[in-house]
Design an enzyme around this catalytic site. Structure first.
Site: not given
Ligand code: GLU
Length: 486
Positions: A258-261
């Site tokens: 995920s782009k959050r991580k």
């Protein structure tokens, strides 16, 4: 095998820049096609009008170009299309779809459903409350002519659903082996907004058939769509392609990428100064293992050794350390001029004065062996271009006596002063200093450490000889003079 017997494709939706997962699918498709003289197609799935943007199509095309993954058919960066199976944008394929949707309607394999979103939501909720897996009830499956007319008069919107037969779907996935699915779980699936506008699953099926796609190699996130696509493929009398579902890419903590991580787009990595070859090499290993010690491969070598059947089932962890290591190998292989050319934009962006190219080249070459990505370079080399500042305590090597350090810096200063500018090279500096150390019985660390700190302001840097060699007499004298020990 003849050309065109094997035809594969990637079918990205232009709803964001080129994703690493798409790049991996592209690479695996490319390698698979190349190995058997097949054809690799790029198709743009832009039916989601709200989220699709032309700029993303452009970024996807340019991203593939930058990576060096060439496709044989599809839209190109000059706004044209190559290949005989186009158009390669779903939005331009309305005519192709209409014929097949009409066929399904005519054969009563599909029907119009007039249920509103609220009604469907209520139905779903009621099923969930009863502990059942939600699916469409089939309310509109057998409407009479009058009922349909009445709904139309009411001004209700409709969609088209496929009558899902009750059966077991089994297919042999190249990577996952036999996969079985009971269609009972599905309910009648929605397949089109109207007779010209198929929804995702139907559009893929019609496109893959009309483009004669023989193998569908794509991410595991599509595995749940495959039974639906096989149903529709069979309903339309098309041959079922061979499927291979690639393992999910995971964040380092093993959750779904995920782009959050994790940075997820190819552009992110390009910007940080990862080289295209290194990214390709890294994504090759995201789910596949050469089972050899060697891990660095050119695209040509990849084509020779890759085997789709050897792709892992389990999730592939995105390890940034590994990417850094691979990138470092690629950066080391660059010629001095290539390295300079790639580094310049990063140095300029950091506001360093890079007007003297020869000087820049010498400075950055000292870091070529250590650097992991180009965006790290300005921080590593800025002491060559800007005044430095540091805590004077840093000049003292380990537990040595500051007075000794002071005396040694003076010795160093005298040495540098005595060295003629025309003899100013790393090797004369090294030889001269080492000779001095021996003659005077100095401890290496007590003189080389403070010189390094005086010249760089840092604990870690290339050797003081190399740094002094590049900085030149004037700067070296100035920096040693500037130490608070004088
Ligand atoms: N459009 C889909 C995606 O971007 C790919 C569909 C497919 O490969 O079948 O994920």
């Amino acid at each position: 095998m003849n050309k065109n017997e094997v035809r594969v494709r990637i079918a990205p939706s232009p709803t964001g820049p080129l994703h690493l997962g798409t790049a991996r699918s592209a690479l695996y498709n490319y390698l698979f096609a190349k190995q058997i003289d097949g054809t690799f197609v790029l198709r743009i799935e832009d039916t989601d009008l709200e989220r699709s943007e032309e700029k993303y199509t452009k970024q996807i095309i340019e991203g593939l170009e930058w990576l060096g993954i060439e496709y044989d058919e599809g839209p190109t960066s000059d706004g044209k299309e190559k290949g005989d199976y186009g158009p390669y944008f779903q939005t331009k394929r309305t005519k192709v779809y209409e014929k097949y949707i009409q066929k399904l309607l005519d054969e009563d394999e599909a029907y119009y459903c007039f249920c509103s979103k609220d009604e469907l939501d209520a139905e779903r909720k009621a099923m969930e409350e009863k502990g059942k897996a939600p699916k469409y009830s089939g309310k509109c499956a057998h409407l009479s002519g009058e009922e349909k007319e009445a709904y139309k008069k009411e001004g209700r919107n409709s969609i088209i659903r496929y009558r899902v037969p009750d059966k077991t779907i089994t297919f042999k996935d190249t990577i996952r082996g036999e996969v079985t699915f009971e269609t009972k779980l599905l309910g009648d699936i929605s397949i089109a907004r109207d007779v010209k506008t198929p929804l995702y699953n139907l559009a893929v099926v019609i496109d893959d058939y009309t483009m004669e796609i023989s193998h569908v190699i794509r991410g595991e996130d599509h595995l749940s769509n495959t039974p639906k696509q096989i149903l529709l493929t069979e309903a339309l009398g098309f041959p079922v392609p061979q499927f291979a579902h690639l393992p999910l890419i995971l964040n380092e903590d093993k959750t779904k990428l995920s782009k959050r991580k994790t940075k997820v787009t190819v552009d992110d990595y390009k910007e940080e100064g990862y080289l295209p070859g290194a990214i390709l090499n890294f994504i090759l290993l995201l789910g596949w293992n050469p089972k050899t010690e060697e891990e660095i491969f050119t695209l040509e070598q990849m084509t020779k050794i890759f085997n789709i059947g050897g792709v892992h089932k389990g999730g592939a962890v995105f390890a940034t350390d590994k990417l850094d290591w691979i990138n470092a190998q690629y950066l080391r292989k660059l010629s001095a001029d290539e390295f300079l050319e790639l580094a310049m934009p990063y140095l300029e962006k950091a506001g360093l004065d890079v007007s003297n190219k020869e000087y820049v080249k010498k400075a950055i070459l000292l870091e070529q062996e250590r650097i992991k990505k180009l965006s790290d370079l300005p921080e590593m080399v800025k002491f060559f271009f800007q005044d430095i500042s540091y805590d004077p305590k840093l000049l003292v090597w380990k537990k040595s006596d500051p007075e000794v350090i002071k005396a040694n810096l003076k010795i160093a200063l005298e040495f540098f002063e005595s060295l003629d500018e025309k003899d100013w090279t790393e090797s004369t500096i090294e030889k001269g200093l080492m000779k001095l150390i021996e003659e005077k019985g100095l401890k290496n660390g007590e003189i080389l450490w403070p010189i390094r700190v005086a010249l760089t302001g840092k604990e870690k840097s290339p050797s003081p000889f190399e740094v002094a060699g590049v900085l030149g007499k004037e700067r070296v004298m100035e920096r040693i003079n500037d130490t608070n020990f004088n």
